[in-house]
Design an enzyme around this catalytic site. Structure first.
Site, PDB file in Angstrom:
ATOM      1  CG  HIS A   1      41.652  52.473  64.581  1.00 27.92           C
ATOM      2  ND1 HIS A   1      41.632  52.204  63.233  1.00 27.92           N
ATOM      3  CD2 HIS A   1      42.739  53.259  64.776  1.00 27.92           C
ATOM      4  CE1 HIS A   1      42.657  52.787  62.648  1.00 27.92           C
ATOM      5  NE2 HIS A   1      43.341  53.434  63.557  1.00 27.92           N
TER       6      HIS A   1
ATOM      7  CD  GLU B   1      58.450  58.909  71.104  1.00 23.78           C
ATOM      8  OE1 GLU B   1      57.309  58.436  71.240  1.00 23.78           O
ATOM      9  OE2 GLU B   1      58.788  59.567  70.095  1.00 23.78           O
TER      10      GLU B   1
ATOM     11  CG  ASP C   1      56.280  54.533  71.974  1.00 24.51           C
ATOM     12  OD1 ASP C   1      55.767  53.397  72.021  1.00 24.51           O
ATOM     13  OD2 ASP C   1      56.306  55.209  70.934  1.00 24.51           O
TER      14      ASP C   1
ATOM     15  CB  CYS D   1      51.612  64.448  74.315  1.00 31.09           C
ATOM     16  SG  CYS D   1      53.054  63.604  73.656  1.00 31.09           S
TER      17      CYS D   1
END
Length: 578
Positions: free
Chosen positions: A198, A439, A463, A510
């Site tokens: 975050h 991924e 990932d 992405c």
């Protein structure tokens, strides 16, 4: 004062020079003392009042948030509010106060230690970083109990026209950073965090130079020391010499000029020198991120992470709540594409969604595996997505695919959702496109099979890199091994892009690679024509697109893909940008 440098993980580009302001760590100030039996009830009440105070503070901060920050920061504050309403967490703390007759600060600190131990057992990078939410909330409650002001800015910090303030902390919560923004605040550095934490997302939202995972910065840097934060290289220089200071002041001016120039290309069509159109999409985490996307000049949404609708709540959002969220985004984007990813969480993270437990969140029951195990989750989300597709250009993206069997089961469930809506005469786009996340190495190696059966592919480089290299990037002992330029990772990306081209299917990236402007030419040369990233990264990537000639760089990139040494690959990528 001697000069020294620290190296961490760069999460938001730019260069800033200023004076260090140390943020106190309330967890280090917690004392343990016994509470007399006749005062235990008052101690529980003191804890309850502190929770109310922190809730009121967070709600006030959320209410004052500008629309441009609601998407990223609003969801984080809601997460913190949800933790403060977690009955089991609060009841356990109160029980400890009563049974052990200890002070509230000590009781909540011990509850936090138990939670941290559980999070540290996770192997999934994203889930492990979520423990910081609990740490930030508990620290805020402890500050309230100790009578500290909600804002951590010291009264001796004065606003100045010629000196900026750089926050130095063990960690910084979104709520604190918003309050800091009201003062002079040019950047921040923290001991903990990773590229998906975050704190990192916060830094990119505020678009300020920031570095995380510096380990001991809070202990090594003193209040008021001059520091340089190079958010592009992940370097902090403490007490720089006059020569170094001059060099960085020049770099800082150059950076600021570059940012001003970037704003001029916001409305420029994203095309290479030789006329190839490149789609630049944005990633969002909630329906509140639309304004930031429109400000960035993005031409669509390449990744809407729906799991944020499900997190930190007593029960899953029903069909109507999901439908309204997806519909609002589709309508706001008009005819522009909106790619919405289905739920990507593990069962242990959302116990309310499934009674099945998994021992390993990275390799266990998560994403599409969870949804196929609990098909009602998929059915509800598919119905909501299909209903919303009537109001815009929605496409559905399935995460964590590893086999064609998973894909075919998913298609059957989607068809079932369509049949149920048709039976009820509810309008939807019967030809909605279905895409898959690549991924996992197994999916990338078998990319042709997925490209044959899907409408589009989206490469999740975060990932894919982690699984290919067996590296947990949140683990400081191996984080230096996490590198998306590893030849094996590049081969898997190239294989996926080639598979899409063979069957005429769109392929996008992405993950973090899409927003790294230093890798734009590399990806273009590999054949990528669609990028999706944080809105703040759009313009720097667009600039690289406008400067690229695909005909010229493709041969160089083909040579790079044949290199087997990662150090040589990195060197050639730098050459490609020059």
């Amino acid at each position: 004062m001697s000069s020294f440098s620290l190296h961490g993980v760069a999460v938001s580009s730019g260069i800033t020079i200023g004076k260090a302001h140390l943020i106190s760590n309330a967890l280090l100030e917690v004392a343990h003392y016994q509470v007399p039996n006749h005062l235990v009830a008052d101690e529980v009440k003191r804890f309850t009042n502190a929770i109310k105070t922190v809730k009121a503070d967070l709600k006030g901060i959320h209410q004052d948030l500008p629309d441009t920050l609601l998407g990223d920061l609003g969801s984080f504050i809601n997460t913190h509010l949800a933790i403060l309403s977690d009955k089991s967490f609060l009841d356990a703390t109160k029980k400890m106060i009563r049974e052990d007759q200890c002070n509230a600060e000590w009781a909540i600190k011990l509850q936090l230690d138990n939670i941290i131990e559980q999070f540290d057992a996770f192997t999934d990078a994203y889930l492990r970083e979520r423990k910081q939410d609990f740490i930030q909330v508990v620290e805020r409650v402890i500050k309230a109990l100790l009578g500290h002001p909600s804002s951590q800015f010291s009264t001796n910090v004065k606003k100045s026209d010629d000196k900026d303030i750089i926050l130095v902390a063990h960690d910084i919560s979104p709520a604190d950073a918003i309050q800091f923004k009201q003062n002079q605040f040019a950047g921040f550095i923290t001991d903990v965090g990773g590229v998906t934490s975050h704190t990192a997302i916060l830094a990119r939202s505020l678009n300020i130079p920031s570095i995380v995972a510096l380990q001991k910065a809070r202990d090594l840097i003193s209040e008021g020391e001059v520091i340089i934060v190079d958010g592009s290289q992940g370097v902090v220089i403490v007490n720089p010499s006059k020569e170094i200071l001059k060099q960085y002041e020049l770099r800082q001016r150059q950076w600021q000029l570059e940012q001003q120039k970037l704003s001029l290309i916001k409305s420029t069509v994203s095309k290479t020198i030789d006329g190839t159109a490149i789609a630049l999409f944005a990633n969002i985490e909630s329906q509140h991120g639309i304004e930031a996307i429109q400000e960035s000049g993005a031409t669509g949404i390449g990744l809407f992470r729906t799991e944020f609708l499900f997190m930190n709540r007593a029960d899953a959002p029903d069909e109507e709540e999901q439908f309204l969220a997806y519909k609002s985004v589709a309508q706001a984007m008009k005819k522009a594409p909106v790619i919405i990813r289905t739920l990507d969480l593990g069962a242990d993270k959302q116990a309310n969604l499934s009674n099945i437990e998994t021992a390993n969140t990275a390799l266990g029951l998560r994403a599409v595996r969870l949804c196929l195990t609990e098909p009602h989750i998929f059915h509800t989300q598919f119905r909501a997505l299909l209903r919303a597709s009537h109001y815009g250009n929605i496409k559905i993206l399935i995460p964590m695919l590893t086999s064609l069997a998973e894909l075919r089961q998913t298609k059957l469930l989607l068809a079932h959702a369509k049949q149920s809506l048709a039976k009820e005469k509810i309008p939807f786009n019967d030809h909605i496109q279905l895409g898959g996340m690549i991924e996992v190495p197994a999916a990338a190696i078998n990319a042709k099979a997925f490209a044959r059966e899907l409408d589009f592919l989206s490469i999740g480089t975060n990932d894919l890199t982690q699984y290919t290299l067996a590296v947990d990037r949140t683990d400081s002992t191996v984080a230096h091994l996490y590198n998306s330029l590893h030849p094996s990772v590049l081969q898997l990306i190239a294989n996926t892009i080639a598979a899409g081209a063979k069957f005429g299917k769109a392929v996008s990236v992405c993950g973090e690679m899409a927003g790294d402007a230093q890798l734009t030419k590399l990806l273009l040369g590999m054949g990528l024509r669609q990028f999706s990233m944080h809105p703040s990264q759009i313009l720097s990537v667009k600039q690289k697109v406008l400067q690229s000639n695909i005909n010229k760089i493709t041969k160089s990139v083909n040579r790079i893909l044949k290199i087997e040494d990662i150090a040589k690959t990195e060197l050639q990528v730098k050459e490609l940008n020059h």
